[in-house]
Scaffold this motif. Structure first.
Motif, PDB file in Angstrom:
ATOM      1  N   GLU A 287       0.960   3.650   2.043  1.00  0.00           N
ATOM      2  CA  GLU A 287       1.429   3.962   3.402  1.00  0.00           C
ATOM      3  C   GLU A 287       2.662   3.134   3.748  1.00  0.00           C
ATOM      4  OE1 GLU A 287      -1.763   3.245   2.565  1.00  0.00           O
ATOM      5  OE2 GLU A 287      -2.336   5.368   2.563  1.00  0.00           O
ATOM      6  N   VAL A 288       2.564   1.834   3.529  1.00  0.00           N
ATOM      7  CA  VAL A 288       3.661   0.931   3.862  1.00  0.00           C
ATOM      8  C   VAL A 288       4.891   1.231   3.001  1.00  0.00           C
ATOM      9  CG1 VAL A 288       4.422  -1.482   3.813  1.00  0.00           C
ATOM     10  CG2 VAL A 288       2.120  -0.905   4.637  1.00  0.00           C
TER      11      VAL A 288
ATOM     12  N   ALA B  46       3.593  13.303  -1.011  1.00  0.00           N
ATOM     13  CA  ALA B  46       4.033  12.494   0.131  1.00  0.00           C
ATOM     14  C   ALA B  46       5.506  12.736   0.427  1.00  0.00           C
ATOM     15  CB  ALA B  46       3.788  11.014  -0.154  1.00  0.00           C
TER      16      ALA B  46
ATOM     17  N   TRP C 192      -3.511   2.657  -4.571  1.00  0.00           N
ATOM     18  CA  TRP C 192      -2.679   3.756  -5.067  1.00  0.00           C
ATOM     19  C   TRP C 192      -3.498   4.815  -5.803  1.00  0.00           C
ATOM     20  CZ3 TRP C 192       2.475   4.603  -4.107  1.00  0.00           C
ATOM     21  CH2 TRP C 192       3.152   3.564  -3.447  1.00  0.00           C
TER      22      TRP C 192
ATOM     23  N   ARG D 126       7.557  15.440   3.584  1.00  0.00           N
ATOM     24  CA  ARG D 126       8.606  14.969   4.486  1.00  0.00           C
ATOM     25  C   ARG D 126       9.938  15.677   4.236  1.00  0.00           C
ATOM     26  NH1 ARG D 126      12.186  14.395   6.769  1.00  0.00           N
ATOM     27  NH2 ARG D 126      13.106  12.682   7.974  1.00  0.00           N
TER      28      ARG D 126
ATOM     29  N   ALA E 201       6.507   4.723   3.567  1.00  0.00           N
ATOM     30  CA  ALA E 201       7.194   4.810   4.864  1.00  0.00           C
ATOM     31  C   ALA E 201       8.616   4.262   4.731  1.00  0.00           C
ATOM     32  CB  ALA E 201       6.415   4.036   5.930  1.00  0.00           C
TER      33      ALA E 201
ATOM     34  N   THR F 273       0.865  -1.189   0.000  1.00  0.00           N
ATOM     35  CA  THR F 273       0.000   0.000   0.000  1.00  0.00           C
ATOM     36  C   THR F 273       0.898   1.234   0.000  1.00  0.00           C
ATOM     37  OG1 THR F 273      -0.020   0.163   2.411  1.00  0.00           O
ATOM     38  CG2 THR F 273      -1.726  -1.222   1.384  1.00  0.00           C
TER      39      THR F 273
ATOM     40  N   PHE G 188      -3.463   8.574  -4.917  1.00  0.00           N
ATOM     41  CA  PHE G 188      -2.347   8.844  -4.011  1.00  0.00           C
ATOM     42  C   PHE G 188      -1.316   9.722  -4.730  1.00  0.00           C
ATOM     43  CE2 PHE G 188       1.820   7.979  -2.165  1.00  0.00           C
ATOM     44  CZ  PHE G 188       1.561   8.228  -0.822  1.00  0.00           C
TER      45      PHE G 188
END
Lengths: 288, 288
Positions: B36-37, B90, B82, B94, B40, B34, B85
């Motif tokens: 998120e995973v 993203a 996705w 950061r 990260a 995903t 996204f």
């Protein structure tokens, strides 16, 4: 400051003297004969007219790479007397002025980009369907060319079920041009297209082939607007059918809102109609 | 000055830290899970590494218009987690650094333009044939996009006589991707393509379909070189057949010396092979 503007077509040349506001001050239309005869009349027309630059939209194939030694040279055309004739050089020898030459379809695309339905868009595709089929593409104000200029008219399309015509293109048979250009219609039925009724099956076939081609153009170029000019596009009843065929083939794949809409502002007849090429050639002169 | 380089693929992400000379100092490959995973792990990898800019070559469809509010957003992908996204955002949240994102195929085309067989050419077409079919185009150093990025893999081709396979594309059935991508071969024969012998008829079909598509690409884009990468292109015996099919379809129409020659330097496997995308993403980072 006058601009010399030339639409160099396979059957006729249109020459115009235009001022800085784009107004046509004087124009002539002459039949396309041999380069010697035609260019003598062209040069005669522009002589003594205080021209500062020339813009030419020409039939092709033609070398339009400004860095090439053969810039402006007509290439492998079926019009034998014009083969290897360099329009740019012929004009440059007589008038030592800035000259810009491009294909007729690139000129028309530029005309619509500057003053037509392409105004404010980032990219414009202009297709002509007449004696032949060709297309020009403008991206961010620049007319597109690759190793050579595109030859989009010869795209392979799939024959519609029930249509077994072998096609009229001497090189590819049933390519797009071989199936939809004016001479193909005439060769098929022995009668000019504009004399065939609106409910003749040929218009369904042609709309399908154009819809297929527009799908390919979209998948590859993704233009912001598609303008269809030329003699065959005078059949205005074709446009709704073309939009339908485009949608059927694309089947919602490119999920841009414009492509999912009714396409009535996306696949259309040029704002400047038959004048798109002249207007574009005028901008070529200004760029020169 | 380190560059953060990401090849964001549908099945794996390759991340690399590269220096100003293009040397890979550190790299990881992670499975695409995903957003998120996966993101990260990506962010974790680059954290504390003195990165000055990011370059990303991503799977699509994706918004690659730098002037769009949705720049970097994954669009209507079958990979549901996705969809919508935004990879660019993203990363930007950061690391507040310059970031450039493009399609994976545009990145690969750029990689070949800068450091591969496209070096010194004005235009480069890069096609990948693997799980899917896609293509990227670079013109004068700029990656091409129109209203959206191209989707050249879904071009309509003509079924070869004798081939009545309905195709594997959920949207278009027997379009190019529906006939030549890896999953299409597997769906057809119940076995992966690389397990089929070289004299299997499928390779004749596939070469013909690619030859047809390359003809369309040439007629529309007229690239100076065509590079074919991806899993299916590992079948090197395909290349002579593809060149032959291209010639048969084009039938000498575009009379440029390169196209009339043997095409051995024109339709080829990329110089950088599977690394073209990473190299191109590195140049995206440098441009950023």
């Amino acid at each position: 400051m006058m601009y010399g503007v030339i639409e160099a077509g396979g059957t006729k040349f249109v020459c115009a003297v235009m001022n800085d506001n784009g107004k046509v001050l004087e124009t002539i239309t002459i039949a396309t004969e041999t380069p010697e005869v035609t260019m003598a009349t062209v040069i005669d027309f522009f002589s003594g007219k205080d021209i500062c630059a020339f813009g030419i939209g020409s039939f092709g194939p033609i070398d339009i790479n400004p860095n090439s030694d053969d810039y402006g040279k007509i290439l492998n055309t079926p019009k034998i007397p014009w083969r290897d004739f360099n329009i740019y050089k012929a004009l440059k020898e007589r008038f030592d002025l800035p000259i810009k030459i491009n294909t007729d379809v690139n000129a028309a695309a530029l005309g619509e980009y500057m003053e037509g339905y392409g105004k404010g868009k980032r990219s414009v595709l202009y297709i002509t369907i007449g004696t032949g089929v060709g297309a020009g593409f403008v991206l961010e104000g620049k007319t597109f060319y690759g190793m050579t200029h595109p030859e989009m008219g010869h795209l392979l399309i799939r024959p519609v079920e029930g249509d077994d015509y072998a096609g009229h293109c001497p090189t590819h048979g049933n390519c797009l041009e071989g199936m939809i250009a004016g001479p193909a219609i005439e060769a098929r039925y022995g009668i000019k297209g504009h004399l065939l009724e609106e409910d003749h099956v040929i218009w369904d076939y042609i709309a399908d082939y154009i819809g297929q081609a527009l799908m390919s153009f979209s998948l590859i170029l993704s233009p912001e607007i598609i303008l269809i000019g030329g003699g065959v596009s005078q059949q205005k009843h074709l446009f709704p059918k073309i939009r339908k065929a485009f949608k059927k083939n694309m089947n919602g794949y490119m999920d841009h809102p414009v492509l999912l809409d009714d396409l009535e502002d996306y696949i259309i007849y040029p704002k400047n109609g038959q004048k798109a090429g002249l207007i574009g050639s005028y901008y070529l002169a200004k760029q020169a």
